[in-house]
Design a protein around this motif. Structure first.
Motif, PDB file in Angstrom:
ATOM      1  N   GLN A 285       0.831  -1.205   0.000  1.00 46.03           N
ATOM      2  CA  GLN A 285       0.000   0.000   0.000  1.00 46.03           C
ATOM      3  C   GLN A 285       0.868   1.259   0.000  1.00 46.03           C
ATOM      4  OE1 GLN A 285      -2.295   1.013   3.536  1.00 46.03           O
ATOM      5  NE2 GLN A 285      -4.020   1.595   2.221  1.00 46.03           N
ATOM      6  N   PHE A 286       1.894   1.275   0.823  1.00 45.57           N
ATOM      7  CA  PHE A 286       2.799   2.421   0.880  1.00 45.57           C
ATOM      8  C   PHE A 286       3.453   2.653  -0.483  1.00 45.57           C
ATOM      9  CE2 PHE A 286       7.010   4.267   1.713  1.00 45.57           C
ATOM     10  CZ  PHE A 286       6.645   5.414   2.414  1.00 45.57           C
TER      11      PHE A 286
ATOM     12  N   HIS B 234       0.854   4.030  -3.036  1.00 46.92           N
ATOM     13  CA  HIS B 234       0.607   5.460  -2.798  1.00 46.92           C
ATOM     14  C   HIS B 234       1.759   6.299  -3.336  1.00 46.92           C
ATOM     15  CE1 HIS B 234      -2.536   4.990   0.658  1.00 46.92           C
ATOM     16  NE2 HIS B 234      -2.856   4.295  -0.411  1.00 46.92           N
TER      17      HIS B 234
ATOM     18  N   ASP C  96       0.157   8.872  -5.912  1.00 43.70           N
ATOM     19  CA  ASP C  96      -0.334  10.086  -5.259  1.00 43.70           C
ATOM     20  C   ASP C  96       0.193  11.349  -5.938  1.00 43.70           C
ATOM     21  OD1 ASP C  96      -1.718   8.524  -3.491  1.00 43.70           O
ATOM     22  OD2 ASP C  96      -0.524   9.047  -1.733  1.00 43.70           O
TER      23      ASP C  96
ATOM     24  N   ALA D 100      -5.223   9.361 -10.551  1.00 41.64           N
ATOM     25  CA  ALA D 100      -4.588   8.822  -9.345  1.00 41.64           C
ATOM     26  C   ALA D 100      -5.605   8.526  -8.245  1.00 41.64           C
ATOM     27  CB  ALA D 100      -3.529   9.805  -8.841  1.00 41.64           C
ATOM     28  N   GLU D 101      -6.599   9.358  -8.107  1.00 34.33           N
ATOM     29  CA  GLU D 101      -7.594   9.165  -7.055  1.00 34.33           C
ATOM     30  C   GLU D 101      -8.345   7.849  -7.248  1.00 34.33           C
ATOM     31  OE1 GLU D 101     -11.586  11.373  -5.307  1.00 34.33           O
ATOM     32  OE2 GLU D 101     -10.142  12.553  -6.455  1.00 34.33           O
TER      33      GLU D 101
ATOM     34  N   ARG E  31      -5.896   4.878  -6.559  1.00 37.98           N
ATOM     35  CA  ARG E  31      -5.655   4.747  -5.125  1.00 37.98           C
ATOM     36  C   ARG E  31      -6.909   4.235  -4.413  1.00 37.98           C
ATOM     37  NH1 ARG E  31      -2.883   8.843  -0.809  1.00 37.98           N
ATOM     38  NH2 ARG E  31      -3.557   7.711   1.026  1.00 37.98           N
TER      39      ARG E  31
ATOM     40  N   TYR F 179      -7.208   0.484  -5.087  1.00 44.16           N
ATOM     41  CA  TYR F 179      -6.197  -0.270  -4.354  1.00 44.16           C
ATOM     42  C   TYR F 179      -6.496  -0.275  -2.855  1.00 44.16           C
ATOM     43  CZ  TYR F 179      -2.534  -2.547  -2.199  1.00 44.16           C
ATOM     44  OH  TYR F 179      -1.900  -3.456  -1.390  1.00 44.16           O
ATOM     45  N   ASP F 180      -6.861   0.868  -2.304  1.00 40.48           N
ATOM     46  CA  ASP F 180      -7.133   0.946  -0.866  1.00 40.48           C
ATOM     47  C   ASP F 180      -8.325   0.073  -0.468  1.00 40.48           C
ATOM     48  OD1 ASP F 180      -4.939   2.566  -0.439  1.00 40.48           O
ATOM     49  OD2 ASP F 180      -6.107   4.401  -0.164  1.00 40.48           O
TER      50      ASP F 180
ATOM     51  N   HIS G  65      -6.965  -3.387  -0.459  1.00 43.59           N
ATOM     52  CA  HIS G  65      -6.111  -3.522   0.722  1.00 43.59           C
ATOM     53  C   HIS G  65      -6.956  -3.755   1.978  1.00 43.59           C
ATOM     54  CE1 HIS G  65      -2.599  -2.975   3.245  1.00 43.59           C
ATOM     55  NE2 HIS G  65      -3.254  -2.070   3.948  1.00 43.59           N
TER      56      HIS G  65
END
Length: 169
Positions: free
Chosen positions: A15-16, A19, A23, A100-101, A104, A107-108, A111
């Protein structure tokens, strides 16, 4: 620390990395191609999220976040709902043109469902054989580690591509 705690830590690192790769990146940066047939940051992140979603949903015996959470409609890609990116052509890679939003967000969501699943596992669950087509047979734990390896590799590729795209302007 037990095995499940280690898996949760490793998925947190994915996840890191995701991002960091997406991001604040523009759509142009996310869709930059180092050559006409190269993967893009957008495709790599979409693909790694799809693979994680697909594999963890199968292990958990649940519907994928892609369809359950409406992400398939949000992305509006010209692929079957089951597509994860394996075997995609250059044109299919180019079709993943999103911001990107959205990347993300998907993916989030994947996750979060991954962590929820991991929190249910015991040490013994990780030894369950889930695929006998391989020698040796694949256990639940090995499959989860395989996803970590694949995702971290793709996240690293995405970070490199972003850096190249931004340096080239």
């Amino acid at each position: 620390m037990n095995s499940t705690d280690l898996l949760i830590e490793a998925y947190g690192r994915i996840q890191f990395a995701v991002h960091g790769a997406v991001d604040g990146a523009s759509v142009d940066t996310l869709t930059f191609r180092a050559d006409a047939d190269a993967n893009t940051v957008a495709w790599l992140v979409w693909h790694l999220a799809r693979v994680q979603d697909d594999h963890v949903a199968e292990l958990a015996g649940r519907e994928q976040t892609w369809t359950e959470g409406g992400w398939e409609q949000k992305f509006g890609l010209p692929f079957e709902a089951s597509a994860t990116g394996y075997g995609h052509s250059s044109d299919e890679v180019a079709a993943v043109r999103v911001d990107a939003e959205l990347l993300r967000g998907y993916y989030d969501a994947v996750h979060a469902t991954t962590l929820a699943y991991l929190s249910t596992l015991t040490e013994a669950d990780l030894d369950d054989v889930i695929d006998r087509r391989w020698t040796p047979a694949v256990t639940r734990g090995v499959r989860l580690v395989s996803v970590i390896g694949d995702d971290l590799e793709h996240a690293g590729q995405a970070a490199l591509l972003r850096g190249i795209a931004e340096r080239l302007g």
